[in-house]
Design a protein around this motif. Structure first.
Motif, PDB file in Angstrom:
ATOM      1  N   SER A   1      32.851  38.463  53.810  1.00  0.00           N
ATOM      2  CA  SER A   1      31.510  39.012  53.693  1.00  0.00           C
ATOM      3  C   SER A   1      31.091  39.121  52.229  1.00  0.00           C
ATOM      4  O   SER A   1      31.910  39.346  51.339  1.00  0.00           O
ATOM      5  N   ALA A   2      29.810  38.946  51.992  1.00  0.00           N
ATOM      6  CA  ALA A   2      29.268  39.037  50.638  1.00  0.00           C
ATOM      7  C   ALA A   2      29.502  40.418  50.053  1.00  0.00           C
ATOM      8  O   ALA A   2      29.746  40.558  48.858  1.00  0.00           O
ATOM      9  N   SER A   3      29.464  41.433  50.880  1.00  0.00           N
ATOM     10  CA  SER A   3      29.685  42.789  50.372  1.00  0.00           C
ATOM     11  C   SER A   3      31.109  42.968  49.860  1.00  0.00           C
ATOM     12  O   SER A   3      31.347  43.681  48.882  1.00  0.00           O
ATOM     13  N   LYS A   4      32.084  42.293  50.466  1.00  0.00           N
ATOM     14  CA  LYS A   4      33.463  42.376  49.986  1.00  0.00           C
ATOM     15  C   LYS A   4      33.598  41.688  48.622  1.00  0.00           C
ATOM     16  O   LYS A   4      34.254  42.207  47.720  1.00  0.00           O
ATOM     17  N   ILE A   5      32.964  40.520  48.473  1.00  0.00           N
ATOM     18  CA  ILE A   5      32.988  39.831  47.184  1.00  0.00           C
ATOM     19  C   ILE A   5      32.310  40.688  46.121  1.00  0.00           C
ATOM     20  O   ILE A   5      32.808  40.829  45.013  1.00  0.00           O
ATOM     21  N   ARG A   6      31.209  41.294  46.469  1.00  0.00           N
ATOM     22  CA  ARG A   6      30.487  42.176  45.537  1.00  0.00           C
ATOM     23  C   ARG A   6      31.350  43.371  45.140  1.00  0.00           C
ATOM     24  O   ARG A   6      31.372  43.775  43.980  1.00  0.00           O
ATOM     25  N   ASP A   7      32.081  43.938  46.074  1.00  0.00           N
ATOM     26  CA  ASP A   7      32.984  45.045  45.769  1.00  0.00           C
ATOM     27  C   ASP A   7      34.081  44.619  44.787  1.00  0.00           C
ATOM     28  O   ASP A   7      34.457  45.368  43.903  1.00  0.00           O
ATOM     29  N   ILE A   8      34.607  43.405  44.945  1.00  0.00           N
ATOM     30  CA  ILE A   8      35.663  42.899  44.068  1.00  0.00           C
ATOM     31  C   ILE A   8      35.123  42.678  42.653  1.00  0.00           C
ATOM     32  O   ILE A   8      35.755  43.063  41.672  1.00  0.00           O
ATOM     33  N   ILE A   9      33.948  42.053  42.548  1.00  0.00           N
ATOM     34  CA  ILE A   9      33.364  41.758  41.239  1.00  0.00           C
ATOM     35  C   ILE A   9      32.900  43.038  40.549  1.00  0.00           C
ATOM     36  O   ILE A   9      33.058  43.198  39.348  1.00  0.00           O
ATOM     37  N   GLY A  10      32.351  43.941  41.307  1.00  0.00           N
ATOM     38  CA  GLY A  10      31.857  45.199  40.752  1.00  0.00           C
ATOM     39  C   GLY A  10      30.368  45.350  41.015  1.00  0.00           C
ATOM     40  O   GLY A  10      29.591  44.425  40.757  1.00  0.00           O
ATOM     41  N   LEU A  11      29.985  46.510  41.509  1.00  0.00           N
ATOM     42  CA  LEU A  11      28.589  46.749  41.880  1.00  0.00           C
ATOM     43  C   LEU A  11      27.670  46.754  40.671  1.00  0.00           C
ATOM     44  O   LEU A  11      26.498  46.397  40.779  1.00  0.00           O
ATOM     45  N   SER A  12      28.179  47.135  39.501  1.00  0.00           N
ATOM     46  CA  SER A  12      27.335  47.158  38.307  1.00  0.00           C
ATOM     47  C   SER A  12      27.160  45.754  37.718  1.00  0.00           C
ATOM     48  O   SER A  12      26.206  45.505  36.987  1.00  0.00           O
ATOM     49  N   ILE A  13      28.061  44.831  38.042  1.00  0.00           N
ATOM     50  CA  ILE A  13      27.949  43.454  37.540  1.00  0.00           C
ATOM     51  C   ILE A  13      27.137  42.605  38.514  1.00  0.00           C
ATOM     52  O   ILE A  13      26.261  41.850  38.117  1.00  0.00           O
ATOM     53  N   MET A  14      27.429  42.714  39.795  1.00  0.00           N
ATOM     54  CA  MET A  14      26.694  41.961  40.816  1.00  0.00           C
ATOM     55  C   MET A  14      25.798  42.942  41.553  1.00  0.00           C
ATOM     56  O   MET A  14      26.199  43.575  42.521  1.00  0.00           O
ATOM     57  N   LYS A  15      24.578  43.075  41.067  1.00  0.00           N
ATOM     58  CA  LYS A  15      23.644  44.087  41.576  1.00  0.00           C
ATOM     59  C   LYS A  15      23.231  43.835  43.027  1.00  0.00           C
ATOM     60  O   LYS A  15      22.884  44.749  43.743  1.00  0.00           O
ATOM     61  N   SER A  16      23.253  42.591  43.448  1.00  0.00           N
ATOM     62  CA  SER A  16      22.819  42.237  44.800  1.00  0.00           C
ATOM     63  C   SER A  16      23.579  41.002  45.250  1.00  0.00           C
ATOM     64  O   SER A  16      24.078  40.239  44.430  1.00  0.00           O
ATOM     65  N   PHE A  17      23.667  40.777  46.547  1.00  0.00           N
ATOM     66  CA  PHE A  17      24.275  39.536  47.010  1.00  0.00           C
ATOM     67  C   PHE A  17      23.233  38.563  47.543  1.00  0.00           C
ATOM     68  O   PHE A  17      23.528  37.663  48.302  1.00  0.00           O
ATOM     69  N   LEU A  18      21.993  38.708  47.071  1.00  0.00           N
ATOM     70  CA  LEU A  18      20.937  37.751  47.379  1.00  0.00           C
ATOM     71  C   LEU A  18      20.983  36.637  46.328  1.00  0.00           C
ATOM     72  O   LEU A  18      20.163  36.545  45.428  1.00  0.00           O
ATOM     73  N   VAL A  19      21.961  35.756  46.457  1.00  0.00           N
ATOM     74  CA  VAL A  19      22.244  34.716  45.464  1.00  0.00           C
ATOM     75  C   VAL A  19      21.552  33.424  45.876  1.00  0.00           C
ATOM     76  O   VAL A  19      21.655  32.987  47.020  1.00  0.00           O
ATOM     77  N   ASP A  20      20.841  32.810  44.907  1.00  0.00           N
ATOM     78  CA  ASP A  20      20.205  31.511  45.129  1.00  0.00           C
ATOM     79  C   ASP A  20      20.964  30.379  44.463  1.00  0.00           C
ATOM     80  O   ASP A  20      21.013  29.270  44.985  1.00  0.00           O
ATOM     81  N   LYS A  21      21.550  30.650  43.294  1.00  0.00           N
ATOM     82  CA  LYS A  21      22.141  29.578  42.504  1.00  0.00           C
ATOM     83  C   LYS A  21      23.334  30.096  41.713  1.00  0.00           C
ATOM     84  O   LYS A  21      23.300  31.206  41.194  1.00  0.00           O
ATOM     85  N   VAL A  22      24.380  29.278  41.631  1.00  0.00           N
ATOM     86  CA  VAL A  22      25.562  29.582  40.818  1.00  0.00           C
ATOM     87  C   VAL A  22      25.830  28.387  39.925  1.00  0.00           C
ATOM     88  O   VAL A  22      26.009  27.278  40.411  1.00  0.00           O
ATOM     89  N   ASP A  23      25.812  28.629  38.598  1.00  0.00           N
ATOM     90  CA  ASP A  23      26.127  27.585  37.620  1.00  0.00           C
ATOM     91  C   ASP A  23      27.436  27.946  36.937  1.00  0.00           C
ATOM     92  O   ASP A  23      27.595  29.060  36.450  1.00  0.00           O
ATOM     93  N   THR A  24      28.362  27.004  36.914  1.00  0.00           N
ATOM     94  CA  THR A  24      29.621  27.242  36.217  1.00  0.00           C
ATOM     95  C   THR A  24      29.687  26.352  34.993  1.00  0.00           C
ATOM     96  O   THR A  24      29.368  25.175  35.049  1.00  0.00           O
ATOM     97  N   ALA A  25      30.069  26.936  33.898  1.00  0.00           N
ATOM     98  CA  ALA A  25      30.291  26.205  32.664  1.00  0.00           C
ATOM     99  C   ALA A  25      31.764  26.335  32.318  1.00  0.00           C
ATOM    100  O   ALA A  25      32.544  26.937  33.062  1.00  0.00           O
TER     101      ALA A  25
END
Length: 63
Positions: free
Chosen positions: A29-53
């Motif tokens: 679930s997106a909420s579990k990923i958000r919990d792992i990353i941190g609520l202050s870093i990932m403010k929402s799980f309404l993600v449209d795009k992910v760019d990796t460098a």
């Protein structure tokens, strides 16, 4: 996004040696990923795009 996957690589010290470990979570679930990353870093799980460098990850969305 309601589900996603994440791979976390980290180092642990075991018997005086540094060993690389990894954890892969798939189709969680997106909420579990958000919990792992941190609520202050990932403010929402309404993600449209992910760019990796080379040394950064940029996540953008509507949240």
């Amino acid at each position: 996004m309601s589900k996603g996957s994440i791979k976390i690589e980290f180092m642990v010290k075991e018997k005086g040696k540094a060993l690389q470990q990894s954890v892969i979570l798939e189709d969680v679930s997106a909420s579990k990923i958000r919990d792992i990353i941190g609520l202050s870093i990932m403010k929402s799980f309404l993600v449209d795009k992910v760019d990796t460098a080379r040394d950064s990850i940029n996540v953008s969305g509507k949240g």
